[in-house]
Design a protein around this motif. Structure first.
Motif, PDB file in Angstrom:
ATOM      1  N   ALA A  87      29.370  32.859  33.684  1.00  0.00           N
ATOM      2  CA  ALA A  87      29.338  32.929  35.145  1.00  0.00           C
ATOM      3  C   ALA A  87      30.774  33.083  35.641  1.00  0.00           C
ATOM      4  N   ASN A  88      30.993  34.140  36.422  1.00  0.00           N
ATOM      5  CA  ASN A  88      32.335  34.442  36.915  1.00  0.00           C
ATOM      6  C   ASN A  88      32.292  34.857  38.379  1.00  0.00           C
ATOM      7  N   GLN A  89      33.472  34.834  38.979  1.00  0.00           N
ATOM      8  CA  GLN A  89      33.705  35.451  40.278  1.00  0.00           C
ATOM      9  C   GLN A  89      34.789  36.491  40.053  1.00  0.00           C
ATOM     10  N   GLU A  90      34.670  37.619  40.766  1.00  0.00           N
ATOM     11  CA  GLU A  90      35.539  38.742  40.493  1.00  0.00           C
ATOM     12  C   GLU A  90      36.060  39.382  41.774  1.00  0.00           C
ATOM     13  N   ILE A  91      37.245  39.960  41.651  1.00  0.00           N
ATOM     14  CA  ILE A  91      37.802  40.812  42.698  1.00  0.00           C
ATOM     15  C   ILE A  91      38.176  42.143  42.050  1.00  0.00           C
ATOM     16  N   PHE A  92      37.688  43.219  42.639  1.00  0.00           N
ATOM     17  CA  PHE A  92      38.027  44.575  42.217  1.00  0.00           C
ATOM     18  C   PHE A  92      38.823  45.220  43.349  1.00  0.00           C
ATOM     19  N   LEU A  93      39.965  45.794  43.033  1.00  0.00           N
ATOM     20  CA  LEU A  93      40.703  46.628  43.972  1.00  0.00           C
ATOM     21  C   LEU A  93      40.470  48.054  43.497  1.00  0.00           C
ATOM     22  N   LEU A  94      39.852  48.854  44.338  1.00  0.00           N
ATOM     23  CA  LEU A  94      39.480  50.214  43.962  1.00  0.00           C
ATOM     24  C   LEU A  94      40.335  51.238  44.681  1.00  0.00           C
ATOM     25  N   GLN A  95      40.580  52.341  43.975  1.00  0.00           N
ATOM     26  CA  GLN A  95      41.329  53.453  44.530  1.00  0.00           C
ATOM     27  C   GLN A  95      40.480  54.712  44.430  1.00  0.00           C
ATOM     28  N   LYS A  96      40.426  55.468  45.526  1.00  0.00           N
ATOM     29  CA  LYS A  96      39.736  56.758  45.500  1.00  0.00           C
ATOM     30  C   LYS A  96      40.738  57.774  44.980  1.00  0.00           C
ATOM     31  N   GLU A  97      40.420  58.339  43.822  1.00  0.00           N
ATOM     32  CA  GLU A  97      41.351  59.263  43.186  1.00  0.00           C
ATOM     33  C   GLU A  97      41.147  60.686  43.697  1.00  0.00           C
ATOM     34  N   SER A  98      42.003  61.594  43.252  1.00  0.00           N
ATOM     35  CA  SER A  98      42.009  62.969  43.763  1.00  0.00           C
ATOM     36  C   SER A  98      40.687  63.698  43.531  1.00  0.00           C
ATOM     37  N   ASP A  99      39.869  63.251  42.552  1.00  0.00           N
ATOM     38  CA  ASP A  99      38.561  63.882  42.320  1.00  0.00           C
ATOM     39  C   ASP A  99      37.480  63.311  43.234  1.00  0.00           C
ATOM     40  N   GLY A 100      37.858  62.371  44.136  1.00  0.00           N
ATOM     41  CA  GLY A 100      36.916  61.789  45.086  1.00  0.00           C
ATOM     42  C   GLY A 100      36.158  60.589  44.555  1.00  0.00           C
ATOM     43  N   ALA A 124      40.957  53.470  37.072  1.00  0.00           N
ATOM     44  CA  ALA A 124      41.889  54.441  37.650  1.00  0.00           C
ATOM     45  C   ALA A 124      42.934  54.874  36.619  1.00  0.00           C
ATOM     46  N   ALA A 125      43.772  55.808  37.013  1.00  0.00           N
ATOM     47  CA  ALA A 125      44.790  56.365  36.126  1.00  0.00           C
ATOM     48  C   ALA A 125      45.815  55.321  35.677  1.00  0.00           C
ATOM     49  N   ASP A 126      46.111  54.345  36.529  1.00  0.00           N
ATOM     50  CA  ASP A 126      47.128  53.340  36.217  1.00  0.00           C
ATOM     51  C   ASP A 126      46.560  51.942  36.480  1.00  0.00           C
ATOM     52  N   PRO A 127      45.594  51.488  35.647  1.00  0.00           N
ATOM     53  CA  PRO A 127      44.889  50.250  35.950  1.00  0.00           C
ATOM     54  C   PRO A 127      45.594  48.995  35.437  1.00  0.00           C
ATOM     55  N   VAL A 128      45.161  47.866  36.010  1.00  0.00           N
ATOM     56  CA  VAL A 128      45.551  46.549  35.514  1.00  0.00           C
ATOM     57  C   VAL A 128      44.282  45.708  35.435  1.00  0.00           C
ATOM     58  N   PHE A 129      44.040  45.141  34.249  1.00  0.00           N
ATOM     59  CA  PHE A 129      42.900  44.252  33.989  1.00  0.00           C
ATOM     60  C   PHE A 129      43.471  42.862  33.754  1.00  0.00           C
ATOM     61  N   MET A 130      43.029  41.884  34.558  1.00  0.00           N
ATOM     62  CA  MET A 130      43.587  40.537  34.510  1.00  0.00           C
ATOM     63  C   MET A 130      42.503  39.528  34.135  1.00  0.00           C
ATOM     64  N   PRO A 131      42.276  39.341  32.828  1.00  0.00           N
ATOM     65  CA  PRO A 131      41.242  38.397  32.404  1.00  0.00           C
ATOM     66  C   PRO A 131      41.712  36.949  32.544  1.00  0.00           C
ATOM     67  N   GLN A 132      40.752  36.079  32.658  1.00  0.00           N
ATOM     68  CA  GLN A 132      41.058  34.650  32.737  1.00  0.00           C
ATOM     69  C   GLN A 132      41.710  34.194  31.432  1.00  0.00           C
ATOM     70  N   ASN A 133      42.672  33.314  31.544  1.00  0.00           N
ATOM     71  CA  ASN A 133      43.343  32.726  30.375  1.00  0.00           C
ATOM     72  C   ASN A 133      44.002  33.761  29.478  1.00  0.00           C
ATOM     73  N   GLY A 134      44.419  34.868  30.037  1.00  0.00           N
ATOM     74  CA  GLY A 134      45.077  35.888  29.233  1.00  0.00           C
ATOM     75  C   GLY A 134      46.110  36.634  30.050  1.00  0.00           C
ATOM     76  N   ILE A 168      30.999  52.773  45.806  1.00  0.00           N
ATOM     77  CA  ILE A 168      31.608  51.614  45.150  1.00  0.00           C
ATOM     78  C   ILE A 168      30.536  50.739  44.525  1.00  0.00           C
ATOM     79  N   ARG A 169      29.444  50.513  45.233  1.00  0.00           N
ATOM     80  CA  ARG A 169      28.340  49.729  44.666  1.00  0.00           C
ATOM     81  C   ARG A 169      27.796  50.393  43.397  1.00  0.00           C
ATOM     82  N   TRP A 200      35.762  56.691  43.300  1.00  0.00           N
ATOM     83  CA  TRP A 200      36.341  55.352  43.420  1.00  0.00           C
ATOM     84  C   TRP A 200      36.453  54.769  42.016  1.00  0.00           C
ATOM     85  N   ARG A 201      37.648  54.274  41.677  1.00  0.00           N
ATOM     86  CA  ARG A 201      37.858  53.684  40.355  1.00  0.00           C
ATOM     87  C   ARG A 201      38.617  52.361  40.500  1.00  0.00           C
ATOM     88  N   PHE A 202      38.474  51.520  39.477  1.00  0.00           N
ATOM     89  CA  PHE A 202      39.114  50.207  39.476  1.00  0.00           C
ATOM     90  C   PHE A 202      40.613  50.365  39.228  1.00  0.00           C
TER      91      PHE A 202
END
Length: 160
Positions: A129-142, A57-67, A33-34, A144-146
């Motif tokens: 300067a930002n703070q971030e949270i990533f939720l990662l999923q380990k996909e079938s190929d092994g 990941a295959a079905d991602p969601v990107f949530m930018p600030q103010n958007g 992940i790092r 880790w993706r966002f």
């Protein structure tokens, strides 16, 4: 036994029952992940949409600030295309926390600092300067993706 001693004894007993492989997997997953977060930093700094999309990941969601959220791969790609046409980033991530929560899910908490240059202008680069949270999923190929990514600024609002 006091309450704290009982909790400590119970925690120690649970850790002793964990298979050694579980601890090794967490370390390997945390390292993977790092590495993905380092790849993301590089992709942002080189404005490389294809490299960014390899991290999602295959079905991602990107949530930018103010958007509005970008839902799905096509929408996430369009969002990053827009970002990279508007600004040139020069940032560094500080990884504050990586926490696997199951064999296929984890989260990471990060902070990023640096600058953003507005493209097509003579304006000097602005502080980023930002703070971030990533939720990662380990996909079938092994890998880790966002699966979900959200960020917000840590810069104070501009004075009016």
């Amino acid at each position: 036994m006091t309450q704290n001693l009982r909790k400590t004894a119970a925690t120690t007993a649970l850790i002793a029952l964990l298979p050694l492989g579980a601890l090794a997997t967490d370390n390997a997953d945390t390292k993977a992940i790092r590495q993905q977060l380092q790849r993301y930093e590089e992709a942002l700094n080189t404005s490389n949409v294809d490299s960014v999309m390899q991290l999602y990941a295959a079905d991602p969601v990107f949530m930018p600030q103010n958007g509005s959220p970008a839902v799905g791969r096509a929408a996430v790609r369009t969002a990053y295309d827009g970002v990279f046409k508007a600004i040139k980033l020069n940032i560094r991530f500080a990884i504050d926390e990586v926490q696997p929560v199951s064999k296929t899910w984890a989260f990471a908490r990060t902070r990023s600092t640096g600058s953003a240059q507005m493209l097509g202008t003579a304006l000097p680069p602005s502080r980023e300067a930002n703070q971030e949270i990533f939720l990662l999923q380990k996909e079938s190929d092994g890998q880790w993706r966002f699966a979900r990514y959200i960020f917000s600024t840590t810069d104070p609002p501009a004075a009016h």
